[in-house]
Design an enzyme around this catalytic site. Structure first.
Site, PDB file in Angstrom:
ATOM      1  N   PHE A 145      64.871  40.615   8.262  1.00 24.25           N
ATOM      2  CA  PHE A 145      64.367  41.331   7.054  1.00 24.25           C
ATOM      3  C   PHE A 145      63.637  40.067   5.860  1.00 24.25           C
ATOM      4  O   PHE A 145      63.173  40.535   4.976  1.00 24.25           O
ATOM      5  CB  PHE A 145      65.094  42.132   6.343  1.00 24.25           C
ATOM      6  CG  PHE A 145      66.518  41.992   5.891  1.00 24.25           C
ATOM      7  CD1 PHE A 145      66.981  40.809   5.357  1.00 24.25           C
ATOM      8  CD2 PHE A 145      67.711  42.809   6.410  1.00 24.25           C
ATOM      9  CE1 PHE A 145      68.270  40.567   5.077  1.00 24.25           C
ATOM     10  CE2 PHE A 145      68.988  42.365   6.148  1.00 24.25           C
ATOM     11  CZ  PHE A 145      69.348  41.289   5.379  1.00 24.25           C
ATOM     12  N   GLY A 203      68.698  46.177   9.105  1.00 24.59           N
ATOM     13  CA  GLY A 203      69.981  45.822   9.082  1.00 24.59           C
ATOM     14  C   GLY A 203      71.090  46.931   9.115  1.00 24.59           C
ATOM     15  O   GLY A 203      72.155  47.087   8.547  1.00 24.59           O
ATOM     16  N   LYS A 230      70.984  50.388   3.972  1.00 30.37           N
ATOM     17  CA  LYS A 230      72.235  50.587   3.513  1.00 30.37           C
ATOM     18  C   LYS A 230      73.265  49.509   3.466  1.00 30.37           C
ATOM     19  O   LYS A 230      73.446  48.703   4.496  1.00 30.37           O
ATOM     20  CB  LYS A 230      72.954  51.791   4.682  1.00 30.37           C
ATOM     21  CG  LYS A 230      74.259  52.019   4.267  1.00 30.37           C
ATOM     22  CD  LYS A 230      74.962  52.966   5.124  1.00 30.37           C
ATOM     23  CE  LYS A 230      76.428  53.058   4.911  1.00 30.37           C
ATOM     24  NZ  LYS A 230      77.227  51.845   5.173  1.00 30.37           N
ATOM     25  N   HIS A 279      73.274  44.780  -1.843  1.00 34.11           N
ATOM     26  CA  HIS A 279      74.460  44.314  -2.416  1.00 34.11           C
ATOM     27  C   HIS A 279      74.961  42.935  -1.957  1.00 34.11           C
ATOM     28  O   HIS A 279      75.622  42.241  -2.464  1.00 34.11           O
ATOM     29  CB  HIS A 279      75.437  45.351  -2.735  1.00 34.11           C
ATOM     30  CG  HIS A 279      76.461  45.656  -1.535  1.00 34.11           C
ATOM     31  ND1 HIS A 279      77.509  46.166  -1.473  1.00 34.11           N
ATOM     32  CD2 HIS A 279      76.065  45.133  -0.209  1.00 34.11           C
ATOM     33  CE1 HIS A 279      77.802  46.160  -0.217  1.00 34.11           C
ATOM     34  NE2 HIS A 279      77.028  45.696   0.368  1.00 34.11           N
TER      35      HIS A 279
HETATM   36  C1  LIG Z   1      77.026  44.668   4.923  1.00 34.63           C
HETATM   37  S1  LIG Z   1      76.180  44.854   6.584  1.00 34.63           S
HETATM   38  C2  LIG Z   1      75.481  46.367   6.568  1.00 34.63           C
HETATM   39  C3  LIG Z   1      75.476  47.125   7.746  1.00 34.63           C
HETATM   40  C4  LIG Z   1      74.791  48.648   7.829  1.00 34.63           C
HETATM   41  N1  LIG Z   1      73.835  48.781   7.287  1.00 34.63           N
HETATM   42  C5  LIG Z   1      76.090  49.338   7.349  1.00 34.63           C
HETATM   43  O1  LIG Z   1      76.086  49.688   5.973  1.00 34.63           O
HETATM   44  O2  LIG Z   1      77.072  49.619   8.079  1.00 34.63           O
HETATM   45  C6  LIG Z   1      74.741  43.966   6.670  1.00 34.63           C
HETATM   46  C7  LIG Z   1      73.952  43.920   7.666  1.00 34.63           C
HETATM   47  O3  LIG Z   1      72.748  43.090   7.535  1.00 34.63           O
HETATM   48  C8  LIG Z   1      72.519  42.394   8.783  1.00 34.63           C
HETATM   49  N2  LIG Z   1      71.529  41.217   8.526  1.00 34.63           N
HETATM   50  C9  LIG Z   1      71.914  40.061   7.930  1.00 34.63           C
HETATM   51  N3  LIG Z   1      70.842  39.190   7.877  1.00 34.63           N
HETATM   52  C10 LIG Z   1      69.918  39.951   8.168  1.00 34.63           C
HETATM   53  C11 LIG Z   1      68.627  39.569   8.421  1.00 34.63           C
HETATM   54  N4  LIG Z   1      67.955  38.296   8.123  1.00 34.63           N
HETATM   55  N5  LIG Z   1      67.522  40.502   9.178  1.00 34.63           N
HETATM   56  C12 LIG Z   1      68.349  41.679   9.702  1.00 34.63           C
HETATM   57  N6  LIG Z   1      69.245  42.082   9.500  1.00 34.63           N
HETATM   58  C13 LIG Z   1      70.444  41.338   8.683  1.00 34.63           C
HETATM   59  C14 LIG Z   1      74.047  41.940   9.316  1.00 34.63           C
HETATM   60  O4  LIG Z   1      73.868  41.724  10.705  1.00 34.63           O
HETATM   61  C15 LIG Z   1      74.503  43.282   9.151  1.00 34.63           C
HETATM   62  O5  LIG Z   1      74.514  44.086  10.041  1.00 34.63           O
END
Ligand SMILES: C[S@@+](CC[C@H](N)C(=O)[O-])C[C@H]1O[C@@H](n2cnc3c(N)ncnc32)[C@H](O)[C@@H]1O
Length: 363
Positions: free
Chosen positions: A256, A205, A270, A274
């Protein structure tokens, strides 16, 4: 569980303490109704900042003092409303409207911070907080107070990530905003944890790869996998190339909830936990656990908040996560440790900082 305060954390704490004390003094020298009224109209300020950023007003003002009429002409907006919004914002120190003119506007320190080229992405956050998705969810906070559930999923009928996938402009705005936060957090994270002890990282993610880019630039011997949805990964390509690390990063789409790539010796999550409730977090952690070999490392990066300790950033973010994500919340180090144990990880170690914390666990 071990907690280590990083050195610069003391300075940040001192700065936040001074700011809080000055606010308390400011509240005491005005009638209580004024202080409360000012707090209660926060929504109007959110919306005004959001729409002027969307109309690129900060960029136009940076050319030099400019009249609100000219701003309205250049942005094709209503001149009367443009004038009134900028007059209201200038009363809050965002832009300066020169008295005795027909509405000549110049920058202040705060409005200059809204220019869209600034690294911390205040411009993007301002647009996000005033966006239809975010404001629509906040408008239903009263139901969350009743049922304890996330507002976004109830109002829009899907998670914010599913909604973003159908609303690319909103997804892009959010991704830019997160990149700004990550750029602020990067020096703290690099200070709290030494990634050079690993050879191949996997950021699960990981968004556009802002964190990975910074880690790889600091540690030339490290390679990485960036795992996120396919749409997010395609927009990460050019950013990784611009950071000069594209040849050291494999882009592997993953979910994930199902599976993430194997073959790294350190996994990163990261600002992921939350976004979700405890059961979903354990599901995500178990997916990562399955991809890992015994003894390998998981690095969780979150801002931590203790149950009765209010913190200007984390306490707000906690409610933002409830409203805009799927029953999300900020957690204490003990709560994160509980999630990690629930997914099978051994004892964790927390490196603490008031802006963001690093929690290290092993399979
Ligand atoms: C709050 S953002 C955090 C992004 C990065 N880790 C940061 O801190 O800048 C959450 C991330 O989770 C990804 N995400 C959401 N659902 C997901 C999934 N089922 N599998 C993988 N990634 C996912 C979103 O695309 C997004 O990039």
């Amino acid at each position: 569980m071990f907690i280590h305060p990083a050195k610069s954390a003391l300075l940040v704490r001192l700065g936040l303490w001074i700011r809080r004390s000055l606010f308390q003094i400011a509240d005491r020298i005005v009638p209580v109704q004024y202080a409360l009224f000012e707090r209660s109209i926060g929504l109007s300020e959110t919306m005004m900042i959001s729409v002027v950023c969307e109309a690129q007003v900060p960029e136009l003002v940076s050319e030099g003092p400019i009249s609100t009429r000219e701003l309205a002409r250049l942005t094709q907006m209503n001149a009367d409303v443009m004038h009134r919004i900028l007059r209201a914002l200038s009363a809050r120190g965002i832009f300066h409207m020169m008295p005795g003119t027909e509405g000549l506007v110049s920058h202040t320190r705060l409005s200059r911070g809204l220019l869209n080229e600034t690294a911390h992405a205040s411009h993007e956050w301002a647009q996000y907080f005033g966006s239809v998705g975010n404001v629509g969810a906040w408008a239903d906070l009263r139901t969350s107070l009743l049922d304890g559930r996330s507002a976004f999923d109830r109002v829009f009928g899907e998670t914010v990530w599913e909604w973003f996938a159908k609303n690319p402009a909103a997804e892009e705005n959010f991704a830019q905003s997160m990149m700004g936060v990550t750029r602020i957090q990067v020096p703290i994270i690099l200070d709290l944890y030494d990634f050079s002890q690993h050879t191949r990282l996997c950021d699960v993610g990981g968004g556009r790869g802002t964190l990975l880019s910074a880690i790889l630039r600091s540690h030339p011997g490290v390679r990485a996998i960036l795992c996120d949805g396919p749409g997010v990964l395609s927009s990460a390509e050019s950013l990784l190339a611009a950071a000069g690390v594209r040849d050291r990063v494999e882009l592997i789409p993953g979910n994930f909830f199902k599976a993430v790539p194997e073959g790294a010796d350190c996994y990163l999550l990261k600002n992921i936990l939350h976004d979700w409730n405890d059961d979903v977090c354990i599901q995500i952690l178990k997916t990562v656990y399955r991809a890992m070999q015994k003894g390998q490392t998981l690095v969780v990066i979150e801002q931590l908040i203790e149950p009765t300790q209010s913190n200007a950033l984390a306490s707000f973010s906690d409610i933002q996560m409830l409203v805009a994500c799927s029953d999300g919340r900020e957690r204490s180090s003990a709560e994160i440790e509980g999630l990690l144990k629930g997914a099978g990880f051994a004892e964790s170690r927390t490196h603490f900082h008031p802006i963001t914390c690093v929690i290290v666990a092993h399979k």
